[in-house]
Design a protein around this motif. Structure first.
Motif, PDB file in Angstrom:
ATOM      1  N   ALA A 167       0.828  -1.051  -0.019  1.00 48.79           N
ATOM      2  CA  ALA A 167      -0.092   0.008  -0.210  1.00 48.79           C
ATOM      3  C   ALA A 167       0.703   1.646  -0.243  1.00 48.79           C
ATOM      4  O   ALA A 167       0.565   2.248  -1.130  1.00 48.79           O
ATOM      5  CB  ALA A 167      -1.341   0.111   1.638  1.00 48.79           C
ATOM      6  N   VAL A 168       2.050   1.129   1.026  1.00 47.28           N
ATOM      7  CA  VAL A 168       3.030   2.132   0.944  1.00 47.28           C
ATOM      8  C   VAL A 168       3.627   2.775  -0.372  1.00 47.28           C
ATOM      9  O   VAL A 168       3.810   3.564  -1.477  1.00 47.28           O
ATOM     10  CB  VAL A 168       4.450   2.187   1.580  1.00 47.28           C
ATOM     11  CG1 VAL A 168       5.256   3.148   1.641  1.00 47.28           C
ATOM     12  CG2 VAL A 168       3.062   2.285   3.404  1.00 47.28           C
ATOM     13  N   LEU A 169       3.787   1.424  -1.332  1.00 45.88           N
ATOM     14  CA  LEU A 169       4.595   1.528  -2.235  1.00 45.88           C
ATOM     15  C   LEU A 169       3.548   2.097  -3.529  1.00 45.88           C
ATOM     16  O   LEU A 169       3.356   2.694  -4.463  1.00 45.88           O
ATOM     17  CB  LEU A 169       4.891  -0.002  -2.940  1.00 45.88           C
ATOM     18  CG  LEU A 169       6.432  -0.469  -2.133  1.00 45.88           C
ATOM     19  CD1 LEU A 169       6.308  -1.856  -2.405  1.00 45.88           C
ATOM     20  CD2 LEU A 169       7.488   0.415  -2.151  1.00 45.88           C
ATOM     21  N   ASP A 170       2.025   1.727  -3.549  1.00 44.17           N
ATOM     22  CA  ASP A 170       1.416   2.348  -4.440  1.00 44.17           C
ATOM     23  C   ASP A 170       1.572   3.053  -4.431  1.00 44.17           C
ATOM     24  O   ASP A 170       0.385   3.983  -5.713  1.00 44.17           O
ATOM     25  CB  ASP A 170      -0.671   1.343  -3.574  1.00 44.17           C
ATOM     26  CG  ASP A 170      -0.383   0.565  -4.175  1.00 44.17           C
ATOM     27  OD1 ASP A 170       0.514  -0.353  -5.684  1.00 44.17           O
ATOM     28  OD2 ASP A 170      -0.750  -0.838  -4.022  1.00 44.17           O
ATOM     29  N   GLY A 171       1.162   4.069  -3.185  1.00 40.76           N
ATOM     30  CA  GLY A 171       1.175   5.629  -2.480  1.00 40.76           C
ATOM     31  C   GLY A 171       2.357   6.541  -3.306  1.00 40.76           C
ATOM     32  O   GLY A 171       2.590   7.445  -3.153  1.00 40.76           O
ATOM     33  N   VAL A 172       2.959   5.706  -3.929  1.00 38.67           N
ATOM     34  CA  VAL A 172       4.325   6.954  -3.888  1.00 38.67           C
ATOM     35  C   VAL A 172       3.745   8.241  -5.245  1.00 38.67           C
ATOM     36  O   VAL A 172       4.415   8.871  -5.376  1.00 38.67           O
ATOM     37  CB  VAL A 172       4.884   5.878  -5.303  1.00 38.67           C
ATOM     38  CG1 VAL A 172       6.148   6.686  -6.184  1.00 38.67           C
ATOM     39  CG2 VAL A 172       5.848   4.772  -4.708  1.00 38.67           C
ATOM     40  N   ASP A 173       2.401   8.048  -6.080  1.00 37.63           N
ATOM     41  CA  ASP A 173       2.217   9.844  -6.728  1.00 37.63           C
ATOM     42  C   ASP A 173       0.943   9.511  -5.922  1.00 37.63           C
ATOM     43  O   ASP A 173       0.455  11.022  -6.574  1.00 37.63           O
ATOM     44  CB  ASP A 173       1.715   8.672  -8.185  1.00 37.63           C
ATOM     45  CG  ASP A 173       3.302   8.428  -8.939  1.00 37.63           C
ATOM     46  OD1 ASP A 173       3.684   8.994  -8.953  1.00 37.63           O
ATOM     47  OD2 ASP A 173       3.034   7.384 -10.163  1.00 37.63           O
ATOM     48  N   ASP A 174       0.219   9.455  -5.396  1.00 36.09           N
ATOM     49  CA  ASP A 174      -0.802  10.278  -3.874  1.00 36.09           C
ATOM     50  C   ASP A 174      -0.085  10.683  -2.886  1.00 36.09           C
ATOM     51  O   ASP A 174       0.429  10.260  -1.462  1.00 36.09           O
ATOM     52  CB  ASP A 174      -1.192   8.945  -3.013  1.00 36.09           C
ATOM     53  CG  ASP A 174      -2.540   9.583  -2.931  1.00 36.09           C
ATOM     54  OD1 ASP A 174      -3.077  10.311  -2.911  1.00 36.09           O
ATOM     55  OD2 ASP A 174      -3.249   8.767  -2.767  1.00 36.09           O
ATOM     56  N   PRO A 175      -0.081  11.844  -2.693  1.00 34.91           N
ATOM     57  CA  PRO A 175       0.532  13.659  -1.766  1.00 34.91           C
ATOM     58  C   PRO A 175      -0.446  12.389  -0.348  1.00 34.91           C
ATOM     59  O   PRO A 175      -0.128  13.337   0.564  1.00 34.91           O
ATOM     60  CB  PRO A 175       0.439  14.258  -2.898  1.00 34.91           C
ATOM     61  CG  PRO A 175      -0.646  14.859  -3.655  1.00 34.91           C
ATOM     62  CD  PRO A 175      -1.050  12.844  -4.229  1.00 34.91           C
ATOM     63  N   PHE A 176      -2.129  12.302  -1.088  1.00 35.45           N
ATOM     64  CA  PHE A 176      -2.567  12.269   0.343  1.00 35.45           C
ATOM     65  C   PHE A 176      -2.018  10.830   1.579  1.00 35.45           C
ATOM     66  O   PHE A 176      -2.813  10.530   2.557  1.00 35.45           O
ATOM     67  CB  PHE A 176      -3.875  12.358   0.268  1.00 35.45           C
ATOM     68  CG  PHE A 176      -4.620  13.573  -1.253  1.00 35.45           C
ATOM     69  CD1 PHE A 176      -4.308  14.811   0.360  1.00 35.45           C
ATOM     70  CD2 PHE A 176      -4.774  13.378  -1.733  1.00 35.45           C
ATOM     71  CE1 PHE A 176      -4.924  15.839  -0.493  1.00 35.45           C
ATOM     72  CE2 PHE A 176      -4.786  14.488  -2.579  1.00 35.45           C
ATOM     73  CZ  PHE A 176      -5.210  15.853  -1.854  1.00 35.45           C
ATOM     74  N   MET A 177      -0.920   9.994   0.727  1.00 31.00           N
ATOM     75  CA  MET A 177      -0.757   8.642   1.636  1.00 31.00           C
ATOM     76  C   MET A 177       0.459   8.863   2.694  1.00 31.00           C
ATOM     77  O   MET A 177       0.998   8.069   2.439  1.00 31.00           O
ATOM     78  CB  MET A 177      -0.591   8.183   0.698  1.00 31.00           C
ATOM     79  CG  MET A 177      -1.239   7.240  -0.732  1.00 31.00           C
ATOM     80  SD  MET A 177      -2.712   6.223   0.430  1.00 31.00           S
ATOM     81  CE  MET A 177      -1.660   4.717  -0.327  1.00 31.00           C
ATOM     82  N   GLY A 178       1.094  10.185   2.707  1.00 29.90           N
ATOM     83  CA  GLY A 178       1.964  10.466   3.557  1.00 29.90           C
ATOM     84  C   GLY A 178       3.493  10.242   2.984  1.00 29.90           C
ATOM     85  O   GLY A 178       3.682  10.560   1.490  1.00 29.90           O
ATOM     86  N   SER A 179       4.122  10.195   3.925  1.00 27.23           N
ATOM     87  CA  SER A 179       5.853  10.728   3.652  1.00 27.23           C
ATOM     88  C   SER A 179       6.896   9.596   4.371  1.00 27.23           C
ATOM     89  O   SER A 179       7.282   9.062   3.290  1.00 27.23           O
ATOM     90  CB  SER A 179       7.084  11.564   4.185  1.00 27.23           C
ATOM     91  OG  SER A 179       6.085  12.492   4.542  1.00 27.23           O
ATOM     92  N   ALA A 180       5.697   8.060   4.043  1.00 25.69           N
ATOM     93  CA  ALA A 180       6.160   7.113   3.944  1.00 25.69           C
ATOM     94  C   ALA A 180       7.253   6.441   2.445  1.00 25.69           C
ATOM     95  O   ALA A 180       7.822   5.646   3.155  1.00 25.69           O
ATOM     96  CB  ALA A 180       5.429   6.262   3.903  1.00 25.69           C
ATOM     97  N   HIS A 181       6.752   6.653   1.966  1.00 22.19           N
ATOM     98  CA  HIS A 181       7.255   6.208   0.054  1.00 22.19           C
ATOM     99  C   HIS A 181       8.549   7.190   0.055  1.00 22.19           C
ATOM    100  O   HIS A 181       9.535   6.806  -0.569  1.00 22.19           O
ATOM    101  CB  HIS A 181       6.489   6.290  -1.130  1.00 22.19           C
ATOM    102  CG  HIS A 181       5.918   8.130  -1.302  1.00 22.19           C
ATOM    103  ND1 HIS A 181       6.612   8.798  -1.810  1.00 22.19           N
ATOM    104  CD2 HIS A 181       4.710   8.861  -0.526  1.00 22.19           C
ATOM    105  CE1 HIS A 181       5.654  10.613  -1.674  1.00 22.19           C
ATOM    106  NE2 HIS A 181       4.540   9.728  -1.200  1.00 22.19           N
TER     107      HIS A 181
END
Length: 158
Positions: A120-134
């Motif tokens: 899920a963190v890896l899927d959020g690489v281009d999603d600014p609303f997924m936080g800074s985990a990526h």
């Protein structure tokens, strides 16, 4: 800097309760009063590093609990007082999005596992609303596509 927080009931085991509890513990031990996507990343890496089928994938990409913990201190800024609620966890909207994506990846019949949180963190690489985990993974030099493939390959071996 104010951080929007959600106070959510502890999830069930199917929804990744052990991951959320470990992330909450990590956030409290470092003086943060909330669980962010970075804390979920750290919890998932910690749990995956104890699983023989995922450890080689983590090691090959330079991802370890110690390295993630060191990078989190750079990306997670504001410290807050830790709430003293034992049946609720304060989390950011980014953490809630990561957990929701992990639940989608797990599917309705399977429980959320640490690998689902990592994916899920890896899927959020281009999603600014997924936080800074990526960003933490990026700082460690992790190539998201290769790491995702390695994790999926390891998960299929189960």
């Amino acid at each position: 800097m104010q951080i929007a927080q959600l106070s959510v009931a502890l999830p069930t085991v199917r929804q990744g309760r052990e991951i959320v509890l470990l992330a909450d513990l990590e956030s409290h031990e470092t003086g943060f009063g909330f669980v962010d996507a970075e804390h979920l990343l750290l919890a998932a890496v910690t749990l995956c590093s104890g699983m023989p089928r995922f450890r080689p994938a983590l090691d090959a990409h330079g991802v370890s609990p110690e390295a993630v913990r060191a990078e989190i201190s750079v990306f997670v800024g504001a410290r807050a007082s830790c709430p003293d609620e034992h049946d609720r966890v304060a989390c950011t909207p980014a953490a809630a999005r990561v957990l929701a994506r992990a639940a989608v990846l797990a599917g309705p019949a399977e429980r959320v596992r640490p690998v689902h949180v990592l994916l899920a963190v890896l899927d959020g690489v281009d999603d600014p609303f997924m936080g800074s985990a990526h960003d933490v993974l990026d700082a460690l030099g992790v190539e998201p596509r290769r790491f995702r493939r390695a994790l999926r390959r390891a998960a299929r071996r189960a």
